[in-house]
Design an enzyme around this catalytic site. Structure first.
Site, short mmCIF file in Angstrom:
data_model
loop_
_atom_site.label_atom_id
_atom_site.label_comp_id
_atom_site.label_asym_id
_atom_site.label_seq_id
_atom_site.Cartn_x
_atom_site.Cartn_y
_atom_site.Cartn_z
N ASP A 27 64.70 -4.74 31.40
CA ASP A 27 65.40 -5.44 32.47
C ASP A 27 66.31 -4.51 33.26
OD1 ASP A 27 64.27 -7.76 31.49
OD2 ASP A 27 66.09 -8.48 30.50
N TYR A 62 64.12 -1.88 19.35
CA TYR A 62 65.24 -1.99 20.29
C TYR A 62 66.54 -1.87 19.52
CZ TYR A 62 62.87 -3.39 24.61
OH TYR A 62 62.12 -3.41 25.76
#
Length: 241
Positions: free
Chosen positions: A51, A109
């Site tokens: 993002d 992540y």
């Protein structure tokens, strides 16, 4: 010749990884512009999308080189001279059928935050959450482990064949006032990690119960759709083979 590159980037000034019609400020657009300046017209393919404002320390991409580019160290040097906030860490020859996204087996992540406001030198790279109970956070993170339908844990608007993903492992670690959350999975949906982080932190602060988290994970009822701030999120590693 197909090559595999491991890259890192500061996502602060970019509107995400994926190319967009509405802006040129994306990681993909910046890299493809640098490649074009070196007479390399191949599009790049990433292991996953990040993002706006999200960073990476181990994103993997692939692209194809014309025959006259055989010196990969020289290529890396030239790309790093041309790029700002993006760094090529490694470039290596890959099999012709290698695919940065579809060949990947696991993705990791990392989310970094503090419980007091980060300094002006950190606020683009570290998020902030108020005081919480670490034991509750660990319990909440464990709920996500395993194979689940994450239909209630992603942003819509992106076509996907299935919302089922398998999370192999979650971790929480505190070091010198910095808090780290880790997710390792076979893949992630759009904004899934940020939504999971915020939901887990809500449980850790007592704003949401473990039962409510389980209800959302089993697609019974949505209790939250909020996202953790992007600044603390890093795509840290892609595992192949």
């Amino acid at each position: 010749m197909r090559v595999k590159a491991v890259i890192s980037y500061d996502g602060s000034h970019y509107q995400g990884f994926q190319k967009q019609k509405s802006t040129k400020m994306t990681i993909t657009a910046a890299i493809e512009k640098a490649l074009a300046s070196l007479q390399i017209d191949s599009p790049i393919v990433g292991s996953g999308r990040t993002d706006a404002g999200v960073h990476a320390t181990g994103q993997v991409i692939h692209f194809d080189l014309p025959d006259f580019w055989s010196d990969l160290e020289k290529l890396k040097h030239n790309l790093n001279r041309k790029l700002t906030d993006i760094s090529f860490k490694h470039i290596s020859v890959a099999a012709n059928d290698f695919h940065a996204r579809f060949s990947a087996k696991k993705r990791v992540y990392r989310y970094v935050f503090k419980t007091h406001k980060p300094s002006v030198f950190e606020h683009k790279y570290i998020s902030y959450y108020e005081a919480f109970d670490p034991a509750l956070l660990i319990n909440a993170l464990k709920i996500f482990e395993g194979e689940h339908d994450f239909n209630f844990f992603h942003k819509t608007g992106t076509i996907t064949h299935t919302t089922i993903r398998k999370i192999y492992r979650t971790d929480y670690v505190e070091r010198n006032g910095y808090h780290f959350i880790y997710f390792q999975a076979n893949g992630f949906l759009r904004s899934q990690v940020r939504m999971m982080v915020d939901a887990a932190m809500r449980c850790a602060r007592g704003d949401m119960s473990i039962t409510q988290l389980q209800e959302q994970l089993t697609c019974q009822k949505k209790h939250t759709t909020k996202l953790a701030p992007p600044e603390g999120l890093y795509l840290s590693r892609i595992v192949y083979g």
